[in-house]
Design a protein around this motif. Sequence first.
Motif, PDB file in Angstrom:
ATOM      1  N   GLY A 273       0.816  -1.196  -0.043  1.00  0.00           N
ATOM      2  CA  GLY A 273       0.116  -0.134  -0.205  1.00  0.00           C
ATOM      3  C   GLY A 273       0.902   1.187  -0.109  1.00  0.00           C
ATOM      4  N   PHE A 274       1.950   1.195   0.657  1.00  0.00           N
ATOM      5  CA  PHE A 274       2.975   2.263   0.855  1.00  0.00           C
ATOM      6  C   PHE A 274       3.734   2.680  -0.995  1.00  0.00           C
ATOM      7  N   GLU A 275       3.719   1.836  -1.384  1.00  0.00           N
ATOM      8  CA  GLU A 275       4.478   2.397  -2.992  1.00  0.00           C
ATOM      9  C   GLU A 275       3.175   1.918  -3.497  1.00  0.00           C
ATOM     10  N   VAL A 276       2.245   1.639  -3.541  1.00  0.00           N
ATOM     11  CA  VAL A 276       0.579   2.267  -4.310  1.00  0.00           C
ATOM     12  C   VAL A 276       0.433   3.543  -4.238  1.00  0.00           C
TER      13      VAL A 276
ATOM     14  N   LEU B  67       2.073   8.832   5.709  1.00  0.00           N
ATOM     15  CA  LEU B  67       1.463  10.545   5.659  1.00  0.00           C
ATOM     16  C   LEU B  67       2.329  11.733   4.936  1.00  0.00           C
ATOM     17  N   GLY B  68       3.543  11.199   4.874  1.00  0.00           N
ATOM     18  CA  GLY B  68       5.134  11.778   3.957  1.00  0.00           C
ATOM     19  C   GLY B  68       5.107  11.229   3.096  1.00  0.00           C
ATOM     20  N   ALA B  69       4.232  10.286   2.942  1.00  0.00           N
ATOM     21  CA  ALA B  69       3.554   9.684   0.884  1.00  0.00           C
ATOM     22  C   ALA B  69       3.295  10.548  -0.036  1.00  0.00           C
ATOM     23  N   GLY B  70       2.452  11.488   0.878  1.00  0.00           N
ATOM     24  CA  GLY B  70       0.768  11.902   0.441  1.00  0.00           C
ATOM     25  C   GLY B  70      -0.521  10.833   0.857  1.00  0.00           C
ATOM     26  N   ALA B  71      -0.520  10.444   1.863  1.00  0.00           N
ATOM     27  CA  ALA B  71      -1.459   9.922   2.258  1.00  0.00           C
ATOM     28  C   ALA B  71      -2.667  11.388   2.935  1.00  0.00           C
ATOM     29  N   ASP B  72      -3.876  11.337   3.180  1.00  0.00           N
ATOM     30  CA  ASP B  72      -3.978  12.650   4.144  1.00  0.00           C
ATOM     31  C   ASP B  72      -4.818  12.317   5.332  1.00  0.00           C
ATOM     32  N   ASP B  73      -4.833  10.978   5.643  1.00  0.00           N
ATOM     33  CA  ASP B  73      -5.214  10.612   6.991  1.00  0.00           C
ATOM     34  C   ASP B  73      -4.189   9.040   7.470  1.00  0.00           C
ATOM     35  N   TYR B  74      -4.697   8.368   8.701  1.00  0.00           N
ATOM     36  CA  TYR B  74      -3.766   7.448   8.688  1.00  0.00           C
ATOM     37  C   TYR B  74      -4.409   7.097   9.943  1.00  0.00           C
ATOM     38  N   VAL B  75      -4.944   5.915   9.282  1.00  0.00           N
ATOM     39  CA  VAL B  75      -6.571   4.689  10.176  1.00  0.00           C
ATOM     40  C   VAL B  75      -5.465   3.709  10.751  1.00  0.00           C
ATOM     41  N   PRO B  76      -4.718   3.334  12.255  1.00  0.00           N
ATOM     42  CA  PRO B  76      -4.512   2.484  12.630  1.00  0.00           C
ATOM     43  C   PRO B  76      -6.256   1.276  12.961  1.00  0.00           C
ATOM     44  N   LYS B  77      -5.063  -0.460  12.634  1.00  0.00           N
ATOM     45  CA  LYS B  77      -6.952  -1.284  12.377  1.00  0.00           C
ATOM     46  C   LYS B  77      -6.624  -1.897  13.920  1.00  0.00           C
ATOM     47  N   PRO B  78      -7.158  -1.978  14.623  1.00  0.00           N
ATOM     48  CA  PRO B  78      -8.521  -2.217  14.372  1.00  0.00           C
ATOM     49  C   PRO B  78      -8.647  -0.911  14.303  1.00  0.00           C
ATOM     50  N   PHE B  79     -10.329  -0.531  14.238  1.00  0.00           N
ATOM     51  CA  PHE B  79     -10.469   1.484  13.834  1.00  0.00           C
ATOM     52  C   PHE B  79     -12.316   0.983  14.422  1.00  0.00           C
ATOM     53  N   ASP B  80     -12.673   1.764  14.027  1.00  0.00           N
ATOM     54  CA  ASP B  80     -14.177   2.585  14.826  1.00  0.00           C
ATOM     55  C   ASP B  80     -14.977   2.318  13.605  1.00  0.00           C
ATOM     56  N   PRO B  81     -15.880   2.194  12.697  1.00  0.00           N
ATOM     57  CA  PRO B  81     -16.560   2.386  11.523  1.00  0.00           C
ATOM     58  C   PRO B  81     -16.825   3.749  12.188  1.00  0.00           C
TER      59      PRO B  81
END
Length: 154
Positions: free
Chosen positions: A75-78, A106-120
């Motif tokens: 995913g980071f390369e994607v 975030l440095g690669a350009g993600a607008d946010d980063y949500v760790p799993k598991p997460f609340d929907p």
Amino acid sequence: MTEQRNPAAEDAAFQGVSILLVDDDVELCELLREFFAAEGVRLESVDDGRRGLSRAIDGRHDLVLLDGMLPGLDGFEVLRLVRRQSRIPVIMLSARTAKADRLTGLGAGADDYVPKPFDPDELLARVRAVLRRSRRPAAAVESLEVDGIRLVPA
């Protein structure tokens, strides 16, 4: 003066949104498809990085939810490759929760980063926030003056 939120307008603006989920967890994909459908959002899922990259840059989606660990292409390369071709908002969803991984995403350009598991519900709120920011028009500049030189946009 504080700006008043208009939940009805936010919900109406959210109807018809299309999200691409790139994740190899089939059960998670189905759960999120049902969850977002209840909010009026279409969610398409693909289960590997190469297909995810292709779908992310095809212009058919409003936002990408991207797993960090994927078969084929991680995913980071994607994300790095998407950023070379598109400004589509991307939220990383990853079990890779170390500080270094979050900073890399975030440095690669993600607008946010949500760790799993997460609340929907939290993910939904983050999706709405990212979409709200990405759709906001740039502030109009009447003119800019520096050292006696004045620029007026056409």
